[in-house]
Motif scaffolding. Structure first.
Motif, mmCIF file in Angstrom:
data_model
loop_
_atom_site.group_PDB
_atom_site.id
_atom_site.type_symbol
_atom_site.label_atom_id
_atom_site.label_comp_id
_atom_site.label_asym_id
_atom_site.label_seq_id
_atom_site.Cartn_x
_atom_site.Cartn_y
_atom_site.Cartn_z
ATOM 1 N N ASP A 90 0.816 -1.211 0.000
ATOM 2 C CA ASP A 90 0.000 0.000 0.000
ATOM 3 C C ASP A 90 0.855 1.269 0.000
ATOM 4 O O ASP A 90 0.328 2.379 -0.107
ATOM 5 N N THR A 91 2.155 1.103 0.136
ATOM 6 C CA THR A 91 3.056 2.250 0.134
ATOM 7 C C THR A 91 2.960 2.991 -1.193
ATOM 8 O O THR A 91 3.131 2.402 -2.265
ATOM 9 N N ALA A 92 2.672 4.282 -1.122
ATOM 10 C CA ALA A 92 2.487 5.095 -2.324
ATOM 11 C C ALA A 92 2.205 6.537 -1.911
ATOM 12 O O ALA A 92 1.977 6.824 -0.729
ATOM 13 N N VAL A 93 2.209 7.408 -2.897
ATOM 14 C CA VAL A 93 1.662 8.750 -2.713
ATOM 15 C C VAL A 93 0.180 8.665 -3.041
ATOM 16 O O VAL A 93 -0.194 8.158 -4.101
ATOM 17 N N TYR A 94 -0.640 9.151 -2.133
ATOM 18 C CA TYR A 94 -2.090 9.089 -2.295
ATOM 19 C C TYR A 94 -2.605 10.473 -2.686
ATOM 20 O O TYR A 94 -2.281 11.470 -2.038
ATOM 21 N N TYR A 95 -3.413 10.483 -3.743
ATOM 22 C CA TYR A 95 -3.939 11.724 -4.288
ATOM 23 C C TYR A 95 -5.459 11.745 -4.180
ATOM 24 O O TYR A 95 -6.133 10.757 -4.482
ATOM 25 N N CYS A 96 -5.982 12.884 -3.827
ATOM 26 C CA CYS A 96 -7.415 13.127 -3.829
ATOM 27 C C CYS A 96 -7.783 13.764 -5.169
ATOM 28 O O CYS A 96 -7.020 14.552 -5.721
ATOM 29 N N THR A 97 -8.961 13.408 -5.676
ATOM 30 C CA THR A 97 -9.413 13.973 -6.936
ATOM 31 C C THR A 97 -10.905 14.246 -6.881
ATOM 32 O O THR A 97 -11.634 13.587 -6.119
ATOM 33 N N THR A 117 -0.240 12.922 -0.634
ATOM 34 C CA THR A 117 0.310 12.692 0.699
ATOM 35 C C THR A 117 0.947 11.304 0.718
ATOM 36 O O THR A 117 0.394 10.342 0.186
ATOM 37 N N GLN A 118 2.136 11.223 1.315
ATOM 38 C CA GLN A 118 2.898 9.971 1.296
ATOM 39 C C GLN A 118 2.396 9.022 2.384
ATOM 40 O O GLN A 118 2.252 9.417 3.549
ATOM 41 N N VAL A 119 2.174 7.789 1.992
ATOM 42 C CA VAL A 119 1.869 6.715 2.930
ATOM 43 C C VAL A 119 2.948 5.649 2.786
ATOM 44 O O VAL A 119 3.196 5.154 1.683
ATOM 45 N N THR A 120 3.605 5.332 3.885
ATOM 46 C CA THR A 120 4.660 4.322 3.876
ATOM 47 C C THR A 120 4.328 3.258 4.913
ATOM 48 O O THR A 120 4.114 3.581 6.083
#
Length: 123
Positions: A90-97, A117-120
């Motif tokens: 699930d590690t990724a940069v998460y974007y809202c749209t 926002t970065q999730v690690t």
């Protein structure tokens, strides 16, 4: 015009939880479908979840079904992504749209995007 600002990312151990928030500007937030995408290093952007204007319809990628929950509060102009049982993948940069078409949004994203926002997730 809609401006989106994500928050809530961070570092968490596998099995843990995070809640992402996306605050939207403008008084017409309730007119837009919204959703979350993510992009891992070296990979393309992929849909995570989407929610229609009135919360009547939701979409989840198979990889997150049963673990993630999308919700929105139109009174607060905010959309949330509750992420449980997190995995290293699930590690990724998460974007809202946000966009006017729900069906377009969960397939390819909306007109407006946040900065991410970065999730690690550590193993």
């Amino acid at each position: 015009q809609v401006q989106l600002v994500e928050s809530g990312g961070g570092l968490v151990q596998a099995g843990g939880s995070l809640r992402l928030s996306c605050a939207a500007s403008g008084r017409t937030f309730s007119s837009y479908a919204t959703g979350w995408f993510r992009q891992a290093p070296g990979k393309g952007r992929e849909t995570v979840a989407a929610i229609s204007r009135s919360s009547g319809s939701t979409y989840y990628a198979d990889s997150v079904k049963g673990r993630f929950t999308i919700s929105r509060d139109n009174a607060k102009n905010t959309v949330y992504l509750q992420m449980n049982s997190l995995k290293p993948e699930d590690t990724a940069v998460y974007y809202c749209t946000a966009g006017l078409s729900y069906s377009d949004l969960y397939r390819k994203g909306g007109t407006y995007w946040g900065q991410g926002t970065q999730v690690t997730v550590s193993s």
